[in-house]
Design a protein around this motif. Structure first.
Motif, mmCIF file in Angstrom:
data_model
loop_
_atom_site.group_PDB
_atom_site.id
_atom_site.type_symbol
_atom_site.label_atom_id
_atom_site.label_comp_id
_atom_site.label_asym_id
_atom_site.label_seq_id
_atom_site.Cartn_x
_atom_site.Cartn_y
_atom_site.Cartn_z
ATOM 1 N N TYR A 58 29.265 -1.266 -47.717
ATOM 2 C CA TYR A 58 28.994 -1.612 -48.801
ATOM 3 C C TYR A 58 27.927 -0.414 -49.627
ATOM 4 C CZ TYR A 58 31.482 -6.467 -48.755
ATOM 5 O OH TYR A 58 32.395 -7.048 -48.998
ATOM 6 N N SER A 92 31.722 -8.213 -55.088
ATOM 7 C CA SER A 92 32.344 -8.550 -54.113
ATOM 8 C C SER A 92 32.713 -9.873 -53.736
ATOM 9 C CB SER A 92 32.157 -7.992 -52.919
ATOM 10 O OG SER A 92 32.884 -8.428 -51.091
ATOM 11 N N ILE A 111 37.155 -6.313 -54.679
ATOM 12 C CA ILE A 111 35.799 -5.955 -56.032
ATOM 13 C C ILE A 111 35.491 -5.769 -56.902
ATOM 14 C CG2 ILE A 111 33.787 -3.908 -55.705
ATOM 15 C CD1 ILE A 111 34.543 -4.960 -53.072
#
Length: 120
Positions: A58, A92, A111
Motif C-alpha cells: 500500500y 481500501s 481503492i
C-alpha cells in the motif's frame, strides 16, 4: 574459480531495477475518486485503474498516487503546496490505507480516493 565475464555482465544487468521491472508481473488496481471531479487532480478519470508491480504494498500505491498528484498539479494551482495526505483520504474496503502501508495491495479491492473536508 573465476566468474565468466558474460555471466558477470548478465548478473549486473539483472541487478538493475529497469530489467527487474520488465520481468515482474503487473497488477491493475481499480480506483474510484469521490467526488469524481477530483480525478483530474491525478490526471485520471472518475473510475480508473493504476498499474503496479505484482506484490506491491500500500505504501507503493500511496507513492504512485502522490507522484500522479504532483505531476498533474504541477503549475495548475490544484495542490497549492499541499501533499496527497493533506488533501485526500485513500481507502481500501472502507479502511484508510495508512493503517496498512506495509501490507500487499489486494488487486481485487477497489481503492477509493476521497477528498478530505474540513471546516466548521
Amino acid at each position: 574459480m573465476s566468474v565468466h565475464p558474460i555471466k558477470e555482465k548478465l548478473d549486473l544487468l539483472w541487478a538493475s531495477s529497469s530489467v527487474k521491472a520488465r520481468c515482474h508481473k503487473i497488477m491493475k488496481i481499480r480506483l474510484r475518486f469521490i467526488p469524481g471531479l477530483i480525478a483530474s487532480y491525478f490526471g485520471l478519470e472518475e473510475t480508473s485503474s493504476l498499474e503496479l508491480p505484482e506484490g506491491a504494498k500500500y505504501k507503493d500505491l500511496m507513492n504512485a498516487l502522490e507522484k500522479r498528484f504532483e505531476e498533474a498539479s504541477n503549475g495548475s494551482g490544484h495542490a497549492e503546496g499541499r501533499t496527497l495526505p493533506d488533501s485526500f483520504v485513500i481507502l481500501s474496503n472502507g479502511e484508510p490505507i495508512t493503517s496498512k502501508l506495509n501490507d500487499p495491495v489486494n488487486p481485487e479491492e477497489e481503492i477509493s480516493v476521497v477528498v478530505m473536508v474540513s471546516g466548521g
